[in-house]
Design an enzyme around this catalytic site. Structure first.
Site, PDB file in Angstrom:
ATOM      1  N   THR A  26      21.424 -67.139 -34.681  1.00 10.34           N
ATOM      2  CA  THR A  26      20.529 -67.527 -34.039  1.00 10.34           C
ATOM      3  C   THR A  26      19.433 -67.122 -34.698  1.00 10.34           C
ATOM      4  O   THR A  26      18.883 -65.959 -35.350  1.00 10.34           O
ATOM      5  CB  THR A  26      19.647 -67.783 -32.405  1.00 10.34           C
ATOM      6  N   CYS A  32      10.300 -66.907 -28.770  1.00 15.07           N
ATOM      7  CA  CYS A  32      10.983 -66.418 -27.789  1.00 15.07           C
ATOM      8  C   CYS A  32      12.534 -65.400 -28.278  1.00 15.07           C
ATOM      9  O   CYS A  32      11.970 -64.613 -28.592  1.00 15.07           O
ATOM     10  CB  CYS A  32      12.465 -68.433 -28.983  1.00 15.07           C
ATOM     11  N   HIS A  49      19.372 -68.653 -26.522  1.00 16.22           N
ATOM     12  CA  HIS A  49      18.085 -68.429 -27.597  1.00 16.22           C
ATOM     13  C   HIS A  49      16.664 -68.426 -26.271  1.00 16.22           C
ATOM     14  O   HIS A  49      16.826 -69.793 -26.306  1.00 16.22           O
ATOM     15  CB  HIS A  49      18.298 -69.397 -28.295  1.00 16.22           C
TER      16      HIS A  49
END
Lengths: 165, 212
Positions: A26, A32, A49
């Site tokens: 990712t 995040c 995520h």
């Protein structure tokens, strides 16, 4: 088997799974948190995520379970169990939760990085999944890629290049 | 009603005009500041998923120089002024006269970061004051801050408010181009991301039927 194993992508507020030899990645984690839950024996990995700490903040219907720490991790756990992984052999690695901008406001939203990390750790602990490595905090963005055959998580940042945890 | 179904074409057209007026003033300020001709595209207003939004900016991993402000007042939201590092180098050079400023690799010059911060401040200020005059709403920008990092990491920060409501964002994107740079593709973007509660306020101020 092709020599170039393909990479499974995980978007923002998204969950995906991969089995060796495929890796999973990712990109652009800021505040995040990227959560990797894996089992070396079956070489299966799930990655989330996570964007927000708590699904009770949500005003959306239906809720995207991949977006919140308190829903994404149970989801990973459930799916991996369904895929035949023994829950006790699950391990986790996490990265992200940076503070991208040095704001000094009282707005709780600005502290979202550290809050995400706390929520992810809480949720993992509730399911008794040990965190074997982490690269959290700081103030730079990260791109992570996990290899389920070796259990290595590569973390790339703009300033420091690639590290392996 | 799901957030993303609330918007008609009329609504998007109004937001386009918002972007047009704001960025028009900002481009004029930039042109005066650098004493050069600056081109501006017609703004693009799109309802996109978070992942598509990163693609608009060139992909989540693209390293860009961005100036970020929060908007407060009648309308809240986030605003980004985003530049590729090479263009930021040029602009910082023109403002400070220091040709050693380089945003392509750290450590970044303090003077350079400060110059870009001020640039972002001036441009966003003229964008927002035009918007404020046009809508008669009070909009105050926060102190800007600069980040040189993966654009995915930077933009997701501006999506936090929206993300509690939806997986989609309305992006008001205006591209500005500096004609004296031959390479063509060197351009800056303004991204305006109103918080979900601010859309009805903007529509009402501009006399559009809200959420029919």
């Amino acid at each position: 088997m092709s020599s170039v194993a393909s990479v499974v992508k995980v978007g923002i507020a998204d969950i995906n799974y991969a089995t060796a030899p495929r890796s999973i990645r990712t990109s652009g984690l800021g505040s995040c948190v990227g959560v990797v839950v894996y089992d070396l024996k079956t070489q299966i990995v799930g990655m989330a995520h996570v964007m927000l700490p708590d699904s009770s903040m949500s005003k959306e219907t239906p809720k995207n379970t991949a977006k919140y720490a308190d829903t994404a991790i149970p989801e990973l756990y459930k799916t991996l169990k369904y895929k035949g992984v023994q829950p006790y052999s699950l391990k986790a690695k996490i990265a992200g939760g940076a503070q991208m901008f040095p704001f000094s406001t009282s707005n709780e939203m600005m502290r979202i990085g550290p809050r995400n990390v706390e929520a992810v750790k809480d949720s993992l602990q509730q399911l008794r999944i040990p965190i074997v490595a982490e690269d959290c905090g700081g103030n730079s963005g990260r791109t992570i890629e996990f290899h389920p055959d070796t259990g290595i998580l590569q973390v790339r940042t703009v300033n420091k290049g690639v590290s392996e945890i | 009603m799901p957030f993303m179904n609330q918007f008609s074409q009329d609504h998007l057209d109004v937001l386009k005009e918002v972007g047009n007026i704001g960025a028009g003033h900002a481009a004029t300020s930039l042109s005066k500041l650098l004493d050069r001709k600056i081109d501006m595209n017609i703004p693009d207003v799109r309802l996109v998923s978070f992942n598509e939004m990163m693609d608009i900016a060139g992909g989540a991993e693209q390293v860009l120089v961005s100036v970020f402000l929060r908007l407060e007042g009648d309308v809240s939201g986030s605003m980004f002024f985003v530049l590729p590092p090479e263009q930021a180098n040029r602009m910082a050079f023109q403002m400070t006269g220091d040709e050693k400023i380089n945003f392509s690799s750290p450590p970044y010059s303090e003077m350079g970061v400060s110059a870009i911060n001020e640039l972002g401040n001036i441009l966003s200020g003229s964008y927002l004051s035009a918007l404020s005059d046009f809508t008669n709403l009070s909009i105050q920008p926060s102190v800007p801050s600069v980040s040189i990092d993966m654009i995915g990491a930077v933009l997701s920060f501006g999506l936090l408010e929206l993300s509690q409501v939806s997986d989609h964002a309305i992006v008001i994107d205006t591209c500005i181009k500096d004609n004296s740079i031959n390479s063509g593709e060197v351009r800056g973007h303004f991204f305006l991301l109103p918080d979900p509660g601010s859309f009805p306020i903007i529509f009402k101020a501009l006399g559009v039927q809200d959420h029919e």
